[in-house]
Write a protein that holds these residues in place. Structure first.
Motif, PDB file in Angstrom:
ATOM      1  N   ILE A 168       0.868  -1.185   0.000  1.00 24.40           N
ATOM      2  CA  ILE A 168       0.000   0.000   0.000  1.00 24.40           C
ATOM      3  C   ILE A 168       0.900   1.228   0.000  1.00 24.40           C
ATOM      4  CG2 ILE A 168      -1.548   1.393   1.467  1.00 24.40           C
ATOM      5  CD1 ILE A 168      -2.985  -1.206   2.223  1.00 24.40           C
ATOM      6  N   THR A 169       0.724   2.105  -0.991  1.00 21.96           N
ATOM      7  CA  THR A 169       1.478   3.361  -1.001  1.00 21.96           C
ATOM      8  C   THR A 169       0.533   4.475  -0.585  1.00 21.96           C
ATOM      9  OG1 THR A 169       1.016   3.542  -3.379  1.00 21.96           O
ATOM     10  CG2 THR A 169       3.175   2.705  -2.753  1.00 21.96           C
ATOM     11  N   GLY A 170       0.934   5.219   0.463  1.00 15.33           N
ATOM     12  CA  GLY A 170       0.096   6.301   0.996  1.00 15.33           C
ATOM     13  C   GLY A 170      -0.728   5.837   2.173  1.00 15.33           C
ATOM     14  N   ALA A 171      -0.408   6.354   3.351  1.00 15.58           N
ATOM     15  CA  ALA A 171      -1.186   6.001   4.563  1.00 15.58           C
ATOM     16  C   ALA A 171      -1.902   7.248   5.073  1.00 15.58           C
ATOM     17  CB  ALA A 171      -0.268   5.430   5.638  1.00 15.58           C
ATOM     18  N   GLY A 172      -2.547   7.961   4.138  1.00 14.16           N
ATOM     19  CA  GLY A 172      -3.460   9.025   4.555  1.00 14.16           C
ATOM     20  C   GLY A 172      -4.725   8.364   5.070  1.00 14.16           C
ATOM     21  N   PRO A 173      -5.767   9.156   5.340  1.00 17.40           N
ATOM     22  CA  PRO A 173      -7.001   8.549   5.856  1.00 17.40           C
ATOM     23  C   PRO A 173      -7.480   7.371   5.025  1.00 17.40           C
ATOM     24  CG  PRO A 173      -7.120  10.921   6.021  1.00 17.40           C
ATOM     25  CD  PRO A 173      -5.840  10.625   5.311  1.00 17.40           C
ATOM     26  N   LEU A 174      -7.425   7.519   3.695  1.00 16.70           N
ATOM     27  CA  LEU A 174      -7.929   6.415   2.867  1.00 16.70           C
ATOM     28  C   LEU A 174      -6.978   5.221   2.861  1.00 16.70           C
ATOM     29  CD1 LEU A 174      -9.713   8.249  -0.005  1.00 16.70           C
ATOM     30  CD2 LEU A 174     -10.665   6.501   1.440  1.00 16.70           C
ATOM     31  N   GLY A 175      -5.665   5.501   2.830  1.00 11.69           N
ATOM     32  CA  GLY A 175      -4.703   4.396   2.879  1.00 11.69           C
ATOM     33  C   GLY A 175      -4.801   3.640   4.188  1.00 11.69           C
ATOM     34  N   LEU A 176      -5.039   4.372   5.282  1.00 12.00           N
ATOM     35  CA  LEU A 176      -5.194   3.717   6.596  1.00 12.00           C
ATOM     36  C   LEU A 176      -6.422   2.806   6.580  1.00 12.00           C
ATOM     37  CD1 LEU A 176      -4.385   6.765   8.898  1.00 12.00           C
ATOM     38  CD2 LEU A 176      -2.967   4.702   8.637  1.00 12.00           C
ATOM     39  N   LEU A 177      -7.504   3.297   5.988  1.00  8.11           N
ATOM     40  CA  LEU A 177      -8.706   2.448   5.866  1.00  8.11           C
ATOM     41  C   LEU A 177      -8.397   1.241   4.981  1.00  8.11           C
ATOM     42  CD1 LEU A 177     -11.497   5.165   5.474  1.00  8.11           C
ATOM     43  CD2 LEU A 177     -10.964   3.803   7.524  1.00  8.11           C
ATOM     44  N   GLY A 178      -7.559   1.461   3.953  1.00  7.70           N
ATOM     45  CA  GLY A 178      -7.166   0.343   3.086  1.00  7.70           C
ATOM     46  C   GLY A 178      -6.397  -0.711   3.844  1.00  7.70           C
ATOM     47  N   ILE A 179      -5.509  -0.280   4.746  1.00  5.57           N
ATOM     48  CA  ILE A 179      -4.749  -1.232   5.570  1.00  5.57           C
ATOM     49  C   ILE A 179      -5.714  -2.053   6.423  1.00  5.57           C
ATOM     50  CG2 ILE A 179      -3.053  -1.471   7.450  1.00  5.57           C
ATOM     51  CD1 ILE A 179      -1.902   1.281   6.462  1.00  5.57           C
ATOM     52  N   ALA A 180      -6.670  -1.353   7.040  1.00  8.54           N
ATOM     53  CA  ALA A 180      -7.641  -2.044   7.916  1.00  8.54           C
ATOM     54  C   ALA A 180      -8.420  -3.092   7.123  1.00  8.54           C
ATOM     55  CB  ALA A 180      -8.595  -1.028   8.544  1.00  8.54           C
ATOM     56  N   VAL A 181      -8.872  -2.731   5.929  1.00 13.67           N
ATOM     57  CA  VAL A 181      -9.651  -3.670   5.108  1.00 13.67           C
ATOM     58  C   VAL A 181      -8.765  -4.825   4.634  1.00 13.67           C
ATOM     59  CG1 VAL A 181     -10.978  -3.949   2.965  1.00 13.67           C
ATOM     60  CG2 VAL A 181     -11.298  -1.898   4.365  1.00 13.67           C
ATOM     61  N   ALA A 182      -7.531  -4.527   4.241  1.00 12.48           N
ATOM     62  CA  ALA A 182      -6.629  -5.589   3.758  1.00 12.48           C
ATOM     63  C   ALA A 182      -6.339  -6.590   4.874  1.00 12.48           C
ATOM     64  CB  ALA A 182      -5.333  -4.965   3.244  1.00 12.48           C
TER      65      ALA A 182
ATOM     66  N   ALA B 288      -8.181  -7.129   7.578  1.00 10.18           N
ATOM     67  CA  ALA B 288      -9.414  -7.848   7.934  1.00 10.18           C
ATOM     68  C   ALA B 288      -9.729  -8.918   6.888  1.00 10.18           C
ATOM     69  CB  ALA B 288     -10.579  -6.877   8.041  1.00 10.18           C
ATOM     70  N   SER B 289      -9.193  -8.723   5.686  1.00  8.90           N
ATOM     71  CA  SER B 289      -9.505  -9.646   4.581  1.00  8.90           C
ATOM     72  C   SER B 289      -8.418 -10.701   4.385  1.00  8.90           C
ATOM     73  CB  SER B 289      -9.690  -8.845   3.284  1.00  8.90           C
ATOM     74  OG  SER B 289     -10.650  -7.818   3.466  1.00  8.90           O
ATOM     75  N   GLY B 290      -7.417 -10.734   5.283  1.00  6.86           N
ATOM     76  CA  GLY B 290      -6.442 -11.829   5.258  1.00  6.86           C
ATOM     77  C   GLY B 290      -5.188 -11.596   4.438  1.00  6.86           C
ATOM     78  N   ALA B 291      -4.972 -10.333   3.990  1.00  4.39           N
ATOM     79  CA  ALA B 291      -3.742 -10.060   3.229  1.00  4.39           C
ATOM     80  C   ALA B 291      -2.535 -10.260   4.151  1.00  4.39           C
ATOM     81  CB  ALA B 291      -3.759  -8.630   2.706  1.00  4.39           C
ATOM     82  N   TYR B 292      -1.427 -10.785   3.609  1.00  5.23           N
ATOM     83  CA  TYR B 292      -0.173 -10.879   4.377  1.00  5.23           C
ATOM     84  C   TYR B 292       1.000 -11.166   3.458  1.00  5.23           C
ATOM     85  CZ  TYR B 292       3.433 -11.861   7.678  1.00  5.23           C
ATOM     86  OH  TYR B 292       4.605 -11.785   8.379  1.00  5.23           O
ATOM     87  N   PRO B 293       2.138 -10.448   3.657  1.00  4.47           N
ATOM     88  CA  PRO B 293       2.289  -9.313   4.552  1.00  4.47           C
ATOM     89  C   PRO B 293       1.703  -8.063   3.911  1.00  4.47           C
ATOM     90  CG  PRO B 293       4.351  -9.672   3.406  1.00  4.47           C
ATOM     91  CD  PRO B 293       3.409 -10.765   2.966  1.00  4.47           C
ATOM     92  N   VAL B 294       1.252  -7.129   4.774  1.00  5.73           N
ATOM     93  CA  VAL B 294       0.815  -5.801   4.300  1.00  5.73           C
ATOM     94  C   VAL B 294       1.974  -4.841   4.538  1.00  5.73           C
ATOM     95  CG1 VAL B 294      -0.798  -3.899   4.631  1.00  5.73           C
ATOM     96  CG2 VAL B 294      -1.628  -6.270   4.700  1.00  5.73           C
ATOM     97  N   ILE B 295       2.531  -4.370   3.413  1.00  2.00           N
ATOM     98  CA  ILE B 295       3.701  -3.489   3.444  1.00  2.00           C
ATOM     99  C   ILE B 295       3.236  -2.086   3.081  1.00  2.00           C
ATOM    100  CG2 ILE B 295       5.995  -3.091   2.467  1.00  2.00           C
ATOM    101  CD1 ILE B 295       5.776  -6.099   1.444  1.00  2.00           C
ATOM    102  N   VAL B 296       3.603  -1.082   3.884  1.00  2.00           N
ATOM    103  CA  VAL B 296       3.096   0.283   3.641  1.00  2.00           C
ATOM    104  C   VAL B 296       4.259   1.239   3.417  1.00  2.00           C
ATOM    105  CG1 VAL B 296       1.780   2.213   4.609  1.00  2.00           C
ATOM    106  CG2 VAL B 296       1.023  -0.150   5.006  1.00  2.00           C
TER     107      VAL B 296
END
Ligand code: NAI
Ligand code: AKB
Ligand code: ZN
Ligand code: ZN
Length: 350
Positions: free
Chosen positions: A173-187, A189-197
């Motif tokens: 995930i590139t960009g951890a603004g409000p939307l990127g942060l929500l993207g991390i949460a969804v990823a 919760a959906s079983g992504a691994y590893p999540v690299i930001v």
């Protein structure tokens, strides 16, 4: 109920906004009046506040700002039979026509005649607001208003993350603004691994870790492509989710994506972008998705279920909460400085 109410209004074509007293509106045909329980700031609201080129081309002051909302129906306009007083709702911001080629192909999220409330008409940064009944989403009574208001941007994040398979996939995930942060949460919760930001702001890298990122990278200090290759034993990531709108991030993310991988692009770029299509996309046979809005209405069902599942780590994303609108300028300036995640207003002080 009072006849007047405070509202954050774009009063003139210049930087900033004003807190003004305006008449409480009356719902017209097909509309409902809601008591606003919670409303959050979107990056688009910041563009309007800053009065950038896009805002100057689209916004017609004076206009109440805001479009992320949770509220209670307190009055129903003529002809509305899908809602009643007391309903607890949030709102899809795209008002679609239902008649154009896109709508007739069930692609309402890219309706060719989309109007956006809070952008093309008065919004929800007020104690009361008008919502078109066709855009209302009924919330479960026990959903906290600050979560309910986040469903609209969460819809952007869900459509970005879930544009393809994600469970068990390595994800950048590139960009951890409000939307990127929500993207991390969804990823997560959906079983992504590893999540690299990849995120240059230290404040937001810390938030990314709190939300659940497995690795964070400062792209201004280390090469994110090399870092991703080290983490993935040279394979690259299966999924690249672009949430920054930064041309460099796009180039780095494409280079870090494994051949045959999936790319979802949500970030909006400040200008046209030059990309080595041959070597970064075509010869890697990447699957690339442009993301906008939310699929109507399946994305809202997914978002609501994810929130109710308890698997979305939303609390670290909501970094600032304000009772009333008195400190709205502080809120906007902090957001502009990148010192926030999501900012939520609770308009009623009582
Ligand atoms: N397509 C759509 O329907 C929508 C798109 N958007 C866009 O999504 C993007 C994200 O929205 P917000 O989180 O509100 O934006 P934001 O501007 O708050 O966050 C962007 C983040 O990217 C980071 N960044 C900057 N350069 C970077 C780089 N080289 N590598 C990695 N990260 C970098 C910034 O530090 C910032 O934290 C924005 O571009 C916004 O315009 C927002 C809403 C809807
Ligand atoms: C314009 C917006 O900011 C809105 N969140 C959208 O999804 O279109
Ligand atoms: Zn928005
Ligand atoms: Zn349409």
């Amino acid at each position: 109920m009072a006849e007047k109410m405070p509202a954050i209004m774009k009063t003139k074509p210049a930087y900033g906004a004003e807190l003004v007293e305006v008449d409480v509106p009356k719902p017209g045909p097909g509309e409902v009046l809601i008591k606003v329980l919670a409303t959050s700031i979107c990056g688009t609201d910041l563009h309007i506040y800053e009065w950038n080129e896009w805002a100057q081309s689209r916004i017609k002051p004076p206009q109440i700002m805001g479009h992320e909302v949770a509220g209670e129906v307190i009055e129903v306009g003529p002809g509305v039979d899908t809602l009643e007083v007391g309903d607890y709702i949030s709102a899809e911001t795209h008002i679609v026509c239902g008649k154009c080629y896109a709508c007739r192909h069930n692609r309402y999220h890219v309706c060719q005649n989309t109007k956006i409330f809070g952008v093309d008409m008065d919004g929800v940064f007020a104690e009361y607001a008008i919502v078109p009944a066709q855009n209302a989403w009924k919330n479960p009574k026990d959903m906290p208003p600050e979560y309910a208001a986040l469903q609209e941007p969460l819809g952007n994040a869900v459509d970005t993350v879930l544009a393809g398979p994600i469970a068990g996939r390595s994800t950048l995930i590139t960009g951890a603004g409000p939307l990127g942060l929500l993207g991390i949460a969804v990823a997560k919760a959906s079983g992504a691994y590893p999540v690299i930001v990849s995120e240059p702001s230290e404040f937001r890298r810390e938030l990314a870790k709190k939300v659940g990122a497995d690795y964070v990278i400062n792209p201004f200090e280390e090469d994110p492509v090399k870092a991703v290759m080290d983490i993935t034993d040279g394979a690259g990531v299966e999924v690249f989710l672009e949430f920054s709108g930064a041309p460099k991030a796009l180039e780095q993310g494409l280079a870090a994506t494994t051949p045959g991988g999936r790319v979802s692009l949500l970030g909006l770029f400040p200008r046209d972008v030059t990309v080595d299509f041959n070597n970064l996309i075509i010869f890697k046979a990447l699957e690339v998705h442009g993301i906008t809005g939310r699929h109507l209405w399946e994305t809202w069902y997914t978002v609501s279920s994810l929130i109710q599942s308890g698997r979305l780590n939303l609390d670290p994303v909501i970094t600032h909460k304000y009772k009333g609108f008195d400190d709205f300028e502080e809120a906007f300036e902090l957001m502009k400085a990148g010192k926030t995640g999501k900012v939520v207003f609770f308009p009623h002080k009582g």
